[in-house]
Design a protein around this motif. Structure first.
Motif, PDB file in Angstrom:
ATOM      1  N   THR A   1      -6.541   3.359  -8.881  1.00  0.00           N
ATOM      2  CA  THR A   1      -6.887   2.290  -7.942  1.00  0.00           C
ATOM      3  C   THR A   1      -5.727   2.014  -6.997  1.00  0.00           C
ATOM      4  N   SER A   2      -4.517   1.952  -7.549  1.00  0.00           N
ATOM      5  CA  SER A   2      -3.351   1.701  -6.685  1.00  0.00           C
ATOM      6  C   SER A   2      -3.133   2.869  -5.729  1.00  0.00           C
ATOM      7  N   LEU A   3      -3.385   4.083  -6.198  1.00  0.00           N
ATOM      8  CA  LEU A   3      -3.261   5.270  -5.352  1.00  0.00           C
ATOM      9  C   LEU A   3      -4.264   5.211  -4.188  1.00  0.00           C
ATOM     10  N   ALA A   4      -5.510   4.851  -4.497  1.00  0.00           N
ATOM     11  CA  ALA A   4      -6.543   4.734  -3.458  1.00  0.00           C
ATOM     12  C   ALA A   4      -6.201   3.612  -2.479  1.00  0.00           C
ATOM     13  N   ASN A   5      -5.696   2.484  -2.989  1.00  0.00           N
ATOM     14  CA  ASN A   5      -5.311   1.373  -2.111  1.00  0.00           C
ATOM     15  C   ASN A   5      -4.171   1.767  -1.174  1.00  0.00           C
ATOM     16  N   ASP A   6      -3.192   2.495  -1.702  1.00  0.00           N
ATOM     17  CA  ASP A   6      -2.085   2.978  -0.865  1.00  0.00           C
ATOM     18  C   ASP A   6      -2.598   3.906   0.235  1.00  0.00           C
ATOM     19  N   ALA A   7      -3.494   4.806  -0.131  1.00  0.00           N
ATOM     20  CA  ALA A   7      -4.056   5.727   0.859  1.00  0.00           C
ATOM     21  C   ALA A   7      -4.828   4.956   1.932  1.00  0.00           C
ATOM     22  N   ASP A   8      -5.626   3.972   1.517  1.00  0.00           N
ATOM     23  CA  ASP A   8      -6.375   3.153   2.487  1.00  0.00           C
ATOM     24  C   ASP A   8      -5.427   2.415   3.426  1.00  0.00           C
ATOM     25  N   ARG A   9      -4.355   1.846   2.895  1.00  0.00           N
ATOM     26  CA  ARG A   9      -3.385   1.119   3.705  1.00  0.00           C
ATOM     27  C   ARG A   9      -2.739   2.047   4.740  1.00  0.00           C
ATOM     28  N   LYS A  10      -2.376   3.262   4.303  1.00  0.00           N
ATOM     29  CA  LYS A  10      -1.763   4.219   5.223  1.00  0.00           C
ATOM     30  C   LYS A  10      -2.741   4.655   6.310  1.00  0.00           C
ATOM     31  N   ILE A  11      -3.987   4.832   5.938  1.00  0.00           N
ATOM     32  CA  ILE A  11      -5.008   5.201   6.926  1.00  0.00           C
ATOM     33  C   ILE A  11      -5.184   4.089   7.946  1.00  0.00           C
TER      34      ILE A  11
ATOM     35  N   ARG B   1      -3.017   1.780   8.816  1.00  0.00           N
ATOM     36  CA  ARG B   1      -1.810   1.719   9.635  1.00  0.00           C
ATOM     37  C   ARG B   1      -1.826   2.812  10.707  1.00  0.00           C
ATOM     38  N   GLY B   2      -2.224   4.004  10.323  1.00  0.00           N
ATOM     39  CA  GLY B   2      -2.327   5.105  11.275  1.00  0.00           C
ATOM     40  C   GLY B   2      -3.385   4.847  12.332  1.00  0.00           C
ATOM     41  N   GLN B   3      -4.509   4.272  11.919  1.00  0.00           N
ATOM     42  CA  GLN B   3      -5.581   3.956  12.870  1.00  0.00           C
ATOM     43  C   GLN B   3      -5.124   2.899  13.868  1.00  0.00           C
ATOM     44  N   LYS B   4      -4.391   1.897  13.413  1.00  0.00           N
ATOM     45  CA  LYS B   4      -3.861   0.877  14.324  1.00  0.00           C
ATOM     46  C   LYS B   4      -2.930   1.499  15.339  1.00  0.00           C
TER      47      LYS B   4
END
Length: 121
Positions: free
Chosen positions: A30-40, A42-45
């Motif tokens: 779950t933490s791994l998926a949350n980190d990936a979502d956060r990075k995505i 940030r990149g989209q912004k």
């Protein structure tokens, strides 16, 4: 090696230990998926900011178009004033100037739009 050790540990563990291992694994994933979502996000912004900001060429192009539009507008007003005061020949000369300027503007606009389309694709 860590995966093999964890697999052996899981297979040999009791039911209660397996549940604990599964909870830990679920928490980790779950933490791994949350980190990936956060990075995505940030990149989209970052992409959105870059896409929203007009380029210097775009600003220059708009400035040139505004100045051409102002020139055409001013010339049309002058032409109208001359025509009303009886200076038809002078008014016709200005009309030719407006037509030339409008053609240049259309050419410039078509070239600019063509470049922008190729930049987008």
């Amino acid at each position: 090696a860590r995966v093999a050790d964890a697999s052996r540990k899981f297979k040999s563990a009791t039911r209660r230990s397996r549940q604990a291992i599964e909870r830990d694994m679920l928490r980790f994933l779950t933490s791994l998926a949350n980190d990936a979502d956060r990075k995505i996000m940030r990149g989209q912004k970052r992409i959105d900011i870059v896409a929203a900001a007009p380029s210097e060429k775009e600003v220059q192009r708009k400035s040139r178009l505004e100045s051409v539009n102002d020139k055409i507008s001013d010339t049309l007003k002058t032409m109208e004033t001359l025509g009303e005061s009886g200076h038809v020949e002078d008014s016709e000369k200005l009309l030719k100037d407006v037509e030339k300027t409008s053609k240049r503007k259309r050419r410039f606009t078509n070239i600019s739009e063509g470049r922008r389309k190729t930049e987008i694709y």
